[in-house]
Design an enzyme around this catalytic site. Structure first.
Site, short mmCIF file in Angstrom:
data_model
loop_
_atom_site.label_atom_id
_atom_site.label_comp_id
_atom_site.label_asym_id
_atom_site.label_seq_id
_atom_site.Cartn_x
_atom_site.Cartn_y
_atom_site.Cartn_z
N CYS A 24 0.18 3.22 3.64
CA CYS A 24 0.82 2.88 4.93
C CYS A 24 1.84 1.78 4.76
O CYS A 24 2.51 1.40 5.72
CB CYS A 24 -0.37 2.37 5.80
SG CYS A 24 -1.15 0.67 5.05
N CYS A 38 0.82 -1.07 -0.05
CA CYS A 38 -0.09 -0.16 -0.01
C CYS A 38 0.96 1.37 -0.01
O CYS A 38 1.73 1.33 0.83
CB CYS A 38 -0.90 0.20 1.44
SG CYS A 38 -1.97 1.49 1.58
N CYS A 68 -5.05 0.60 6.65
CA CYS A 68 -5.08 2.07 6.58
C CYS A 68 -6.73 2.57 6.00
O CYS A 68 -7.00 3.61 6.06
CB CYS A 68 -4.19 2.85 6.10
SG CYS A 68 -3.76 2.77 4.27
N CYS A 76 -8.55 -5.65 -9.39
CA CYS A 76 -8.33 -4.61 -10.38
C CYS A 76 -7.88 -3.43 -9.83
O CYS A 76 -8.65 -2.78 -8.83
CB CYS A 76 -9.50 -4.51 -11.25
SG CYS A 76 -9.09 -3.32 -12.41
N CYS A 126 -7.35 -1.36 1.66
CA CYS A 126 -6.27 -1.86 2.54
C CYS A 126 -6.66 -2.01 3.97
O CYS A 126 -7.41 -1.02 4.55
CB CYS A 126 -5.17 -0.95 2.52
SG CYS A 126 -3.66 -1.18 3.76
#
Length: 152
Positions: free
Chosen positions: A72, A69, A121, A141, A118
């Site tokens: 984070c 991510c 976060c 996607c 995610c």
């Protein structure tokens, strides 16, 4: 007083969830995020935006590694699960582990889709579809702008 109590309850529920679901909760103020992220990253991660197809830095990326991510740093996808979906966005058939990505119903834009976020976060990553390859049949996607590839 109520604000402090709500903040305390939120922190407590986050800690309880970490104990119950194994997910670390991460927080950063909106002001900090706006300073840290590009306008495109912020629009995607926090406002559920989408980058244009075939424009993101990872849609045609083939190096091995781990996609994290960009907000984070949590590990999200192994490059070994990436495939060419022909859509112009990086696509994966499964997250790196079952707790890395959370899903929720997205009824925006007159459609019913599954949003991928995610789990640490809460950043919007993209959407999940049921038209991917075996073994999962899933297509995660994702938007390149909210991913960060750490090549191996």
């Amino acid at each position: 007083m109520k604000a402090e109590q709500a903040k305390s309850e939120t922190a407590k529920s986050g800690a309880e969830c970490a104990d119950a679901c194994g997910v670390d909760h991460w927080q950063m103020s909106d002001e900090e995020l706006r300073k840290r992220l590009t306008p495109e990253q912020y629009a995607i991660a926090r406002q559920a935006g989408t980058e244009q197809a075939f424009t993101g830095k990872y849609w045609n990326e083939h190096r091995p590694g781990i996609y994290r991510c960009a907000v984070c740093g949590q590990e999200l996808f192994d490059a070994g699960t990436k495939f060419d979906s022909g859509t112009g966005w990086p696509s994966f058939f499964k997250p790196i582990n079952e707790k890395a990505v959370t899903e929720r119903v997205d009824s925006s834009h007159g459609m019913r889709r599954t949003e991928a976020n995610c789990s640490r976060c809460g950043s919007h990553l993209g959407h999940v579809f049921d038209d991917g390859p075996r073994p999962t049949g899933k297509r995660y996607c994702m938007n390149s702008a909210v991913l960060d590839l750490k090549p191996s």
